[in-house]
Scaffold this motif. Sequence first.
Motif, PDB file in Angstrom:
ATOM      1  N   PHE A  27      11.636  -9.146  14.842  1.00  0.00           N
ATOM      2  CA  PHE A  27      11.643  -8.485  16.139  1.00  0.00           C
ATOM      3  C   PHE A  27      12.909  -8.846  16.913  1.00  0.00           C
ATOM      4  O   PHE A  27      13.528  -9.899  16.685  1.00  0.00           O
ATOM      5  CB  PHE A  27      10.416  -8.893  16.969  1.00  0.00           C
ATOM      6  CG  PHE A  27       9.111  -8.421  16.410  1.00  0.00           C
ATOM      7  CD1 PHE A  27       8.937  -7.115  16.004  1.00  0.00           C
ATOM      8  CD2 PHE A  27       8.037  -9.292  16.273  1.00  0.00           C
ATOM      9  CE1 PHE A  27       7.738  -6.678  15.492  1.00  0.00           C
ATOM     10  CE2 PHE A  27       6.832  -8.865  15.759  1.00  0.00           C
ATOM     11  CZ  PHE A  27       6.684  -7.545  15.365  1.00  0.00           C
ATOM     12  N   ALA A  28      13.270  -7.985  17.856  1.00  0.00           N
ATOM     13  CA  ALA A  28      14.425  -8.255  18.724  1.00  0.00           C
ATOM     14  C   ALA A  28      14.120  -9.443  19.640  1.00  0.00           C
ATOM     15  O   ALA A  28      12.969  -9.698  19.982  1.00  0.00           O
ATOM     16  CB  ALA A  28      14.743  -7.013  19.563  1.00  0.00           C
ATOM     17  N   PRO A  29      15.174 -10.184  20.057  1.00  0.00           N
ATOM     18  CA  PRO A  29      14.948 -11.358  20.910  1.00  0.00           C
ATOM     19  C   PRO A  29      14.253 -11.025  22.233  1.00  0.00           C
ATOM     20  O   PRO A  29      13.552 -11.862  22.788  1.00  0.00           O
ATOM     21  CB  PRO A  29      16.365 -11.895  21.150  1.00  0.00           C
ATOM     22  CG  PRO A  29      17.186 -11.346  20.034  1.00  0.00           C
ATOM     23  CD  PRO A  29      16.589 -10.021  19.693  1.00  0.00           C
ATOM     24  N   GLN A  30      14.454  -9.812  22.745  1.00  0.00           N
ATOM     25  CA  GLN A  30      13.877  -9.444  24.048  1.00  0.00           C
ATOM     26  C   GLN A  30      12.462  -8.864  23.928  1.00  0.00           C
ATOM     27  O   GLN A  30      11.928  -8.313  24.893  1.00  0.00           O
ATOM     28  CB  GLN A  30      14.784  -8.466  24.794  1.00  0.00           C
ATOM     29  CG  GLN A  30      15.100  -7.175  24.070  1.00  0.00           C
ATOM     30  CD  GLN A  30      16.345  -7.268  23.210  1.00  0.00           C
ATOM     31  OE1 GLN A  30      16.483  -8.190  22.420  1.00  0.00           O
ATOM     32  NE2 GLN A  30      17.255  -6.323  23.368  1.00  0.00           N
ATOM     33  N   THR A  31      11.851  -8.990  22.775  1.00  0.00           N
ATOM     34  CA  THR A  31      10.505  -8.464  22.546  1.00  0.00           C
ATOM     35  C   THR A  31       9.484  -9.103  23.495  1.00  0.00           C
ATOM     36  O   THR A  31       9.567 -10.286  23.823  1.00  0.00           O
ATOM     37  CB  THR A  31      10.081  -8.739  21.089  1.00  0.00           C
ATOM     38  OG1 THR A  31      10.912  -7.958  20.219  1.00  0.00           O
ATOM     39  CG2 THR A  31       8.626  -8.365  20.846  1.00  0.00           C
ATOM     40  N   ARG A  32       8.503  -8.277  23.909  1.00  0.00           N
ATOM     41  CA  ARG A  32       7.352  -8.770  24.669  1.00  0.00           C
ATOM     42  C   ARG A  32       6.089  -8.211  24.031  1.00  0.00           C
ATOM     43  O   ARG A  32       6.098  -7.115  23.470  1.00  0.00           O
ATOM     44  CB  ARG A  32       7.414  -8.330  26.143  1.00  0.00           C
ATOM     45  CG  ARG A  32       8.600  -8.842  26.917  1.00  0.00           C
ATOM     46  CD  ARG A  32       8.449  -8.541  28.410  1.00  0.00           C
ATOM     47  NE  ARG A  32       8.136  -7.131  28.642  1.00  0.00           N
ATOM     48  CZ  ARG A  32       7.745  -6.641  29.823  1.00  0.00           C
ATOM     49  NH1 ARG A  32       7.569  -7.456  30.850  1.00  0.00           N
ATOM     50  NH2 ARG A  32       7.508  -5.352  29.972  1.00  0.00           N
ATOM     51  N   PHE A  33       5.003  -8.970  24.129  1.00  0.00           N
ATOM     52  CA  PHE A  33       3.725  -8.554  23.569  1.00  0.00           C
ATOM     53  C   PHE A  33       2.755  -8.206  24.692  1.00  0.00           C
ATOM     54  O   PHE A  33       2.539  -9.003  25.606  1.00  0.00           O
ATOM     55  CB  PHE A  33       3.109  -9.663  22.715  1.00  0.00           C
ATOM     56  CG  PHE A  33       3.802  -9.903  21.399  1.00  0.00           C
ATOM     57  CD1 PHE A  33       4.512  -8.891  20.774  1.00  0.00           C
ATOM     58  CD2 PHE A  33       3.730 -11.141  20.769  1.00  0.00           C
ATOM     59  CE1 PHE A  33       5.142  -9.101  19.555  1.00  0.00           C
ATOM     60  CE2 PHE A  33       4.345 -11.361  19.554  1.00  0.00           C
ATOM     61  CZ  PHE A  33       5.058 -10.339  18.944  1.00  0.00           C
ATOM     62  N   SER A 118       6.948  -0.746  27.923  1.00  0.00           N
ATOM     63  CA  SER A 118       8.310  -0.261  28.141  1.00  0.00           C
ATOM     64  C   SER A 118       9.144  -0.650  26.934  1.00  0.00           C
ATOM     65  O   SER A 118       8.604  -1.097  25.905  1.00  0.00           O
ATOM     66  CB  SER A 118       8.890  -0.859  29.434  1.00  0.00           C
ATOM     67  OG  SER A 118       8.809  -2.266  29.411  1.00  0.00           O
ATOM     68  N   ASP A 119      10.447  -0.476  27.031  1.00  0.00           N
ATOM     69  CA  ASP A 119      11.328  -0.803  25.906  1.00  0.00           C
ATOM     70  C   ASP A 119      11.118  -2.246  25.453  1.00  0.00           C
ATOM     71  O   ASP A 119      10.983  -3.150  26.285  1.00  0.00           O
ATOM     72  CB  ASP A 119      12.789  -0.598  26.293  1.00  0.00           C
ATOM     73  CG  ASP A 119      13.123   0.871  26.492  1.00  0.00           C
ATOM     74  OD1 ASP A 119      12.316   1.714  26.050  1.00  0.00           O
ATOM     75  OD2 ASP A 119      14.166   1.169  27.109  1.00  0.00           O
ATOM     76  N   HIS A 120      11.095  -2.447  24.139  1.00  0.00           N
ATOM     77  CA  HIS A 120      10.949  -3.769  23.510  1.00  0.00           C
ATOM     78  C   HIS A 120       9.545  -4.352  23.652  1.00  0.00           C
ATOM     79  O   HIS A 120       9.322  -5.510  23.306  1.00  0.00           O
ATOM     80  CB  HIS A 120      11.988  -4.766  24.052  1.00  0.00           C
ATOM     81  CG  HIS A 120      13.396  -4.299  23.921  1.00  0.00           C
ATOM     82  ND1 HIS A 120      14.007  -4.107  22.700  1.00  0.00           N
ATOM     83  CD2 HIS A 120      14.320  -3.946  24.864  1.00  0.00           C
ATOM     84  CE1 HIS A 120      15.241  -3.678  22.886  1.00  0.00           C
ATOM     85  NE2 HIS A 120      15.462  -3.570  24.182  1.00  0.00           N
ATOM     86  N   ASP A 121       8.582  -3.563  24.160  1.00  0.00           N
ATOM     87  CA  ASP A 121       7.191  -4.006  24.225  1.00  0.00           C
ATOM     88  C   ASP A 121       6.451  -3.560  22.965  1.00  0.00           C
ATOM     89  O   ASP A 121       6.663  -2.446  22.469  1.00  0.00           O
ATOM     90  CB  ASP A 121       6.479  -3.406  25.441  1.00  0.00           C
ATOM     91  CG  ASP A 121       6.820  -4.134  26.729  1.00  0.00           C
ATOM     92  OD1 ASP A 121       7.608  -5.092  26.677  1.00  0.00           O
ATOM     93  OD2 ASP A 121       6.294  -3.746  27.787  1.00  0.00           O
ATOM     94  N   TYR A 122       5.587  -4.429  22.477  1.00  0.00           N
ATOM     95  CA  TYR A 122       4.680  -4.080  21.387  1.00  0.00           C
ATOM     96  C   TYR A 122       3.252  -4.241  21.885  1.00  0.00           C
ATOM     97  O   TYR A 122       2.927  -5.241  22.538  1.00  0.00           O
ATOM     98  CB  TYR A 122       4.883  -4.992  20.171  1.00  0.00           C
ATOM     99  CG  TYR A 122       6.118  -4.664  19.371  1.00  0.00           C
ATOM    100  CD1 TYR A 122       6.047  -3.892  18.215  1.00  0.00           C
ATOM    101  CD2 TYR A 122       7.372  -5.112  19.781  1.00  0.00           C
ATOM    102  CE1 TYR A 122       7.177  -3.592  17.482  1.00  0.00           C
ATOM    103  CE2 TYR A 122       8.512  -4.814  19.054  1.00  0.00           C
ATOM    104  CZ  TYR A 122       8.411  -4.053  17.916  1.00  0.00           C
ATOM    105  OH  TYR A 122       9.529  -3.743  17.196  1.00  0.00           O
ATOM    106  N   LEU A 123       2.418  -3.267  21.590  1.00  0.00           N
ATOM    107  CA  LEU A 123       0.995  -3.397  21.850  1.00  0.00           C
ATOM    108  C   LEU A 123       0.406  -4.192  20.692  1.00  0.00           C
ATOM    109  O   LEU A 123       0.548  -3.806  19.526  1.00  0.00           O
ATOM    110  CB  LEU A 123       0.338  -2.017  21.938  1.00  0.00           C
ATOM    111  CG  LEU A 123      -1.176  -1.992  22.079  1.00  0.00           C
ATOM    112  CD1 LEU A 123      -1.616  -2.673  23.366  1.00  0.00           C
ATOM    113  CD2 LEU A 123      -1.701  -0.560  22.029  1.00  0.00           C
ATOM    114  N   ALA A 160       4.126   6.782  19.832  1.00  0.00           N
ATOM    115  CA  ALA A 160       4.824   6.502  21.092  1.00  0.00           C
ATOM    116  C   ALA A 160       4.769   5.024  21.443  1.00  0.00           C
ATOM    117  O   ALA A 160       5.712   4.481  22.042  1.00  0.00           O
ATOM    118  CB  ALA A 160       4.219   7.336  22.222  1.00  0.00           C
ATOM    119  N   ILE A 161       3.672   4.354  21.088  1.00  0.00           N
ATOM    120  CA  ILE A 161       3.527   2.922  21.375  1.00  0.00           C
ATOM    121  C   ILE A 161       3.594   2.158  20.052  1.00  0.00           C
ATOM    122  O   ILE A 161       2.736   2.328  19.187  1.00  0.00           O
ATOM    123  CB  ILE A 161       2.186   2.616  22.052  1.00  0.00           C
ATOM    124  CG1 ILE A 161       1.953   3.509  23.265  1.00  0.00           C
ATOM    125  CG2 ILE A 161       2.108   1.152  22.455  1.00  0.00           C
ATOM    126  CD1 ILE A 161       0.593   3.337  23.902  1.00  0.00           C
TER     127      ILE A 161
END
Length: 445
Positions: A27-33, A118-123, A160-161
């Motif tokens: 994952f990219a460093p700016q990823t959020r869960f 939003s961008d870099h977010d993963y559900l 989309a998500i």
Amino acid sequence: MQRTLPTLNEVWQRTSRQTFLNYCKTFAPQTRFLVGCSGGVDSMVLLHFLKMYSPFPIRAIYINHQLQSQASEWGKLVENFCDQHQIEYIYQPVHVASGNLEQQAREARYAAFKQHVSDHDYLVLAHHQQDQAETALLRLFSGAGVKGLSAMRLLDQRHAIPIFRPLLNWSREQIMSYANAYNLAYVVDPTNNDDHYDRAWARQHLWPVIQQRFPKMQQAVVRATYLMQDADEILSEILQQDLANVVQQDQVNIPKLLELSGARQRQLLSAWMQGNSIYRPSLELVNRLQNDVIHARDDAQSRLHWNDYYFVRFQTSLYRLTSQDLEIDSDAQEQEIVMQLQSPYAVLTGHYFNQIDHFGLDLTLLGQSLTLRTRQGGEKIHLHGRIGHWPLKKAIQAAQIPPWQRQRIQILSKDDVMLGVFTPQGFWLAQSVYCQRNGWVPQLD
């Protein structure tokens, strides 16, 4: 001093943690869960596991479907856990539409999730091994193909998500063992035991019967889903090649389509009909499209309506149209229009601007009131560069403009003198007293 050997549970947890951390490296460093948490044991284990080991920031979201009297209390349990562990908490009530309750609840839930990513977010969801096997079997019973039988993916970026399911290879027993080891509080949704719902029925009645005969059925079905995922990827690669070869400007080239095998034709048409929808059409609808539209008589004006689209054949192309594409704007039958150079404007067939060309309309017409009207039938046109007058209908037929686009064609005139025609293919300049060298001509934007 005697060394204490690790238990199987400890080994499993260590392996699961390392597998998760290795996966996170992609994952990219700016990823959020964004963690979907219902308060059930699966999602509480997931939330605790991520709090312990996630290298990325996490937020928890509780969706209140407002279908259970205890739903607010369940949300409070999740909120208390988040407060205790300094996790950002989102409470989101939703309205579930009438109809198929499971499907409508799912659609409401995912619409709510979409509001908070939003961008870099993963559900991140807590689906596990038994969920995967159940999904595959239920889809099998509904007649699903390769894509449906591939069930859920550990990382799914097709929609989309983007969705991440870190517990997908965990068994139910491992999840309960983890919950007991950390003394996690969780709720039990009574609908999980309501065999009115297909999944609950399968879990209570079908599952024990099959597992008694095939003890490793769950692992075998899950293994089959991974094979189906590989097959689906291969088919998707072939499909993308076929789409690039057969579909141009959202039109299916029928001669090129018919060069493909029957299976590839059905696969392409199914994906093309789906468009941006969540679900693909049934095999019956694909067959109807082939038999009733593509292979209809040349003089037939057959169309198929599905999922807000109309599928229509014209000449050697198949079109996917909306109701707006087929509507007639009654207010646009006749109007006055004033034109200027380089000033954009819209007509029924597109957006235009006027520019100087080597041959065009008299510059004195700019700034004057001109008439714009839809064709009524019976008009004749002397196209610039052609000899003699043509029936406008014949010129339109020669240009192979589809019938539903012909109703949007508009004639530009000055004092009953035809200046030209706005068509889906651009502006057709008419020969008239207003033609001159270095005049102006409408151009499609």
